[in-house]
Enzyme design. Structure first.
Site, mmCIF file in Angstrom:
data_model
loop_
_atom_site.group_PDB
_atom_site.id
_atom_site.type_symbol
_atom_site.label_atom_id
_atom_site.label_comp_id
_atom_site.label_asym_id
_atom_site.label_seq_id
_atom_site.Cartn_x
_atom_site.Cartn_y
_atom_site.Cartn_z
ATOM 1 N N HIS A 113 -33.563 -78.339 42.665
ATOM 2 C CA HIS A 113 -33.486 -77.020 43.276
ATOM 3 C C HIS A 113 -33.078 -77.135 44.737
ATOM 4 C CE1 HIS A 113 -38.077 -76.364 44.408
ATOM 5 N NE2 HIS A 113 -37.537 -77.293 45.141
ATOM 6 N N TYR B 150 -42.347 -62.707 40.536
ATOM 7 C CA TYR B 150 -42.174 -62.433 41.971
ATOM 8 C C TYR B 150 -42.210 -60.922 42.181
ATOM 9 C CZ TYR B 150 -40.663 -67.310 42.180
ATOM 10 O OH TYR B 150 -40.596 -68.680 42.084
HETATM 11 P P1 FDA Z 1 -53.149 -62.527 39.580
HETATM 12 O O1 FDA Z 1 -54.549 -62.862 39.228
HETATM 13 O O2 FDA Z 1 -52.901 -61.894 40.916
HETATM 14 O O3 FDA Z 1 -52.514 -61.639 38.442
HETATM 15 C C1 FDA Z 1 -51.164 -61.229 38.418
HETATM 16 C C2 FDA Z 1 -50.980 -60.078 37.437
HETATM 17 O O4 FDA Z 1 -51.405 -60.474 36.134
HETATM 18 C C3 FDA Z 1 -51.816 -58.858 37.783
HETATM 19 O O5 FDA Z 1 -51.145 -57.699 37.345
HETATM 20 C C4 FDA Z 1 -53.074 -59.080 36.989
HETATM 21 O O6 FDA Z 1 -53.804 -57.910 36.733
HETATM 22 C C5 FDA Z 1 -52.536 -59.686 35.714
HETATM 23 N N1 FDA Z 1 -53.492 -60.597 35.100
HETATM 24 C C6 FDA Z 1 -54.087 -61.667 35.665
HETATM 25 N N2 FDA Z 1 -54.897 -62.268 34.804
HETATM 26 C C7 FDA Z 1 -54.843 -61.560 33.666
HETATM 27 C C8 FDA Z 1 -55.479 -61.705 32.399
HETATM 28 N N3 FDA Z 1 -56.318 -62.703 32.176
HETATM 29 N N4 FDA Z 1 -55.240 -60.774 31.448
HETATM 30 C C9 FDA Z 1 -54.380 -59.766 31.682
HETATM 31 N N5 FDA Z 1 -53.724 -59.581 32.855
HETATM 32 C C10 FDA Z 1 -53.955 -60.478 33.838
HETATM 33 N N6 FDA Z 1 -44.395 -68.489 39.474
HETATM 34 C C11 FDA Z 1 -43.724 -69.356 38.706
HETATM 35 O O7 FDA Z 1 -43.281 -68.997 37.624
HETATM 36 N N7 FDA Z 1 -43.515 -70.634 39.135
HETATM 37 C C12 FDA Z 1 -44.001 -71.091 40.312
HETATM 38 O O8 FDA Z 1 -43.791 -72.248 40.668
HETATM 39 C C13 FDA Z 1 -44.765 -70.190 41.117
HETATM 40 N N8 FDA Z 1 -45.278 -70.587 42.314
HETATM 41 C C14 FDA Z 1 -46.061 -69.716 43.050
HETATM 42 C C15 FDA Z 1 -46.616 -70.143 44.254
HETATM 43 C C16 FDA Z 1 -47.413 -69.283 45.014
HETATM 44 C C17 FDA Z 1 -48.052 -69.777 46.294
HETATM 45 C C18 FDA Z 1 -47.618 -67.950 44.576
HETATM 46 C C19 FDA Z 1 -48.451 -66.984 45.400
HETATM 47 C C20 FDA Z 1 -47.027 -67.516 43.389
HETATM 48 C C21 FDA Z 1 -46.248 -68.387 42.619
HETATM 49 N N9 FDA Z 1 -45.655 -67.977 41.419
HETATM 50 C C22 FDA Z 1 -44.944 -68.875 40.664
HETATM 51 C C23 FDA Z 1 -45.786 -66.586 40.946
HETATM 52 C C24 FDA Z 1 -46.920 -66.474 39.958
HETATM 53 O O9 FDA Z 1 -46.522 -66.921 38.687
HETATM 54 C C25 FDA Z 1 -47.326 -65.006 39.839
HETATM 55 O O10 FDA Z 1 -47.741 -64.515 41.084
HETATM 56 C C26 FDA Z 1 -48.432 -64.837 38.801
HETATM 57 O O11 FDA Z 1 -48.540 -63.471 38.467
HETATM 58 C C27 FDA Z 1 -49.743 -65.344 39.340
HETATM 59 O O12 FDA Z 1 -50.734 -65.331 38.377
HETATM 60 P P2 FDA Z 1 -52.255 -65.196 38.822
HETATM 61 O O13 FDA Z 1 -53.076 -65.144 37.600
HETATM 62 O O14 FDA Z 1 -52.563 -66.214 39.869
HETATM 63 O O15 FDA Z 1 -52.209 -63.805 39.593
#
Ligand code: FDA
Length: 490
Positions: free
Chosen positions: A252, A432
């Site tokens: 990348h 994103y």
């Molecule tokens: P979070 O908990 O904030 O949830 C995100 C969404 O999913 C919300 O709408 C939430 O309600 C819903 N959700 C969460 N858990 C759920 C569950 N159990 N059941 C139903 N709904 C649920 N992406 C990628 O593809 N490759 C990468 O390398 C990266 N790298 C990266 C680095 C950093 C620092 C960040 C901040 C983000 C990324 N991302 C990424 C993006 C990442 O995949 C994206 O933000 C995801 O939604 C994060 O998931 P979380 O569960 O942490 O988020």
């Protein structure tokens, strides 16, 4: 009355286990603020004076707590936000709309992983750090809830596809508080939660994932060139070959501004094999980069995970399990897909704009390989064949008062990039999340309105997502600013 009713309902559900105080956190609890803030990754949503804070935070130890929370929230008209890793770019897992009372179900206590090597699969609960040999993202604190249900790509996705492509089974609590697995949820819902975003459909509390083989020796390199050193010529070449490289090879390109006020392009690579094989491969496909064995470091898979998560490859693996070591400044991001190489003039204009904003960077992720082989309707994630690469635009800052300046800058950059990005729709990656693309207002957006951003994330799959949503949650209980809407009742 609403809150009191909920409390009564929830407590009576939990009476037998007598665990209410540990599972339910109210605004008066001493740990309310620390728990709410615990996994927030973007200081844009840290402002505690916001009227959009949850009434309650539920931290389930057991799936029955999720079921009770869903049943009682529905009964008393509270909205639900589900949080796994808290990485949502727009804070949708923990911040609500003004005037809409809501609670957060935070799944941080559900983080066990059981790996079944014989069957090459693993069951993971909603929060994890890193699995051995699973094609997920590069950030170590990402939660599996949002990440997998939104797609989830990483350094080996050109060989194995997305995290969502490698889901074998899932367990979800639906709008009626029922537990469903792949067999009982049916193929439509199982399709929808693998890339369509989990939040529109229920609370996913467990995934069964396919583990993939990785060789014992992998090679990593990072070579950097500034514009003065010919970076632009290399980037032009990369645009035409990044997606055609052998699927064992991921390169990348990261564009950023250096202290010396020039743009530097870093080509960062993970190769599934040793240096000995990588060098001839690079000479054949990208000789201009001048890669030499001195630029290469051999390591194992988990060390490469450390590297791409921003740690040293000599760090203890424990850092991957630590959920606190993360950037907590302000940021705003956007994404684009690119189908035709951007012209030299186009790139020149891009560098000029990057130089206006010293804390900005772009990550260009090559597609191709397995991503071109999987059909664009297999799961809701539609960005498959025909894409050269994806761009993530990012700007970070530390002072709240500067928010308008930096978000203004990234919006102008996005406008500038329009002619070079995919068209009809101008596609975007759900992971994103970007609320500039459009948003639901209080949960009653029409299909036509939601189409504006729905098509960007899901293309033609959006319609099927709306059909699934209408079938499983016709009352649109699970909604947020960018959830999938329902078709109106006939
Ligand atoms: P979070 O908990 O904030 O949830 C995100 C969404 O999913 C919300 O709408 C939430 O309600 C819903 N959700 C969460 N858990 C759920 C569950 N159990 N059941 C139903 N709904 C649920 N992406 C990628 O593809 N490759 C990468 O390398 C990266 N790298 C990266 C680095 C950093 C620092 C960040 C901040 C983000 C990324 N991302 C990424 C993006 C990442 O995949 C994206 O933000 C995801 O939604 C994060 O998931 P979380 O569960 O942490 O988020």
């Amino acid at each position: 009355g609403q809150e009191k009713g909920f409390l009564q309902c929830f407590s009576s559900h939990l009476e037998q286990s007598n665990q209410t105080s540990q599972v339910l956190i109210t605004r008066n609890s001493s740990d309310y603020s620390s728990v709410w803030k615990s996994s927030i990754r973007n200081a844009r949503f840290l402002n505690t004076s916001t009227p959009n804070l949850p009434r309650f935070i539920i931290t389930p130890f057991h799936v029955s707590h999720i079921q009770s929370a869903v049943i009682c929230s529905r009964e008393y008209g509270l909205q639900i936000r589900v949080r796994s890793g808290g990485h949502d770019y727009e804070g949708l897992s923990y911040v609500g709309e003004a005037d809409v009372p809501f609670l957060v179900i935070d799944l941080f206590n559900l983080r066990s992983i059981s790996v079944d090597i014989e069957n090459e699969s693993a069951w993971v609960e909603s929060e994890k750090s890193k699995l051995y040999g699973f094609p997920a993202g590069s950030c170590s604190t990402v939660g599996v809830g949002g990440h997998i249900s939104g797609g989830g790509f990483g350094t080996i996705f050109r060989k194995y596809g997305l995290a969502a492509d490698n889901v074998i089974d899932a367990k979800i609590v639906d709008v009626n508080g029922k537990i469903l697995c792949r067999k009982t949820m049916g193929k439509d819902l199982f399709w929808a939660i693998r890339g369509g975003g989990g939040a529109s459909f229920g609370v996913i509390f467990s995934w069964r994932l396919r583990l993939v083989p990785v060789p014992s020796t992998l090679t990593l390199f990072r070579v950097r060139y500034t514009l003065e050193q010919g970076a632009s010529r290399l980037l032009q070449k990369w645009q035409t070959i990044g997606n055609e490289l052998n699927e064992d090879l991921f390169i990348h390109a990261v564009l950023e501004v250096t202290d010396a006020k020039t743009v530097r392009v870093s080509f960062v690579s993970l190769y599934l094999g040793g240096t000995k094989n990588l060098i001839p491969l690079m000479q054949e496909s990208f000789p201009e980069l001048g890669l030499m064995s001195e630029n290469c470091t051999e390591m194992d898979w988990i060390q490469s995970v450390l590297y791409f998560a921003g740690f040293s490859t000599h760090d203890s693996l424990e850092v991957l399990l630590d959920r606190t070591t993360q950037f907590k400044g302000f940021f705003k991001a956007k994404s684009d897909y690119v189908e035709e190489p951007i012209s030299e003039t186009g790139l020149d204009g891009l560098y000029k704009r990057l130089l206006e904003e010293k804390t900005s960077y772009l990550i260009l992720t090559p597609y191709g390989g397995k991503m071109s082989e999987i059909s664009d309707t297999e799961i809701p994630f539609p960005h498959r064949i025909g894409n050269l690469y994806k761009i993530q635009y990012m700007v970070t800052w530390n002072i709240e008062d500067e928010s308008a300046k930096h978000t203004g800058w990234i919006r102008r950059l996005y406008e500038y990039m329009k002619p070079y990005a995919s068209k009809a729709p101008r596609a975007a990656y759900l992971g994103y999340r970007d609320l500039d693309l459009g948003r639901n207002k209080n949960g009653n957006t029409s299909y036509a309105q939601a189409n504006i951003w729905g098509l960007k994330y899901f293309k033609k799959n959006f319609r099927r997502l709306v059909q699934v949503k209408t079938a499983v949650d016709p009352g649109n209980f699970f909604w947020n600013e960018q959830s999938v809407p329902v078709f109106p009742l006939k």
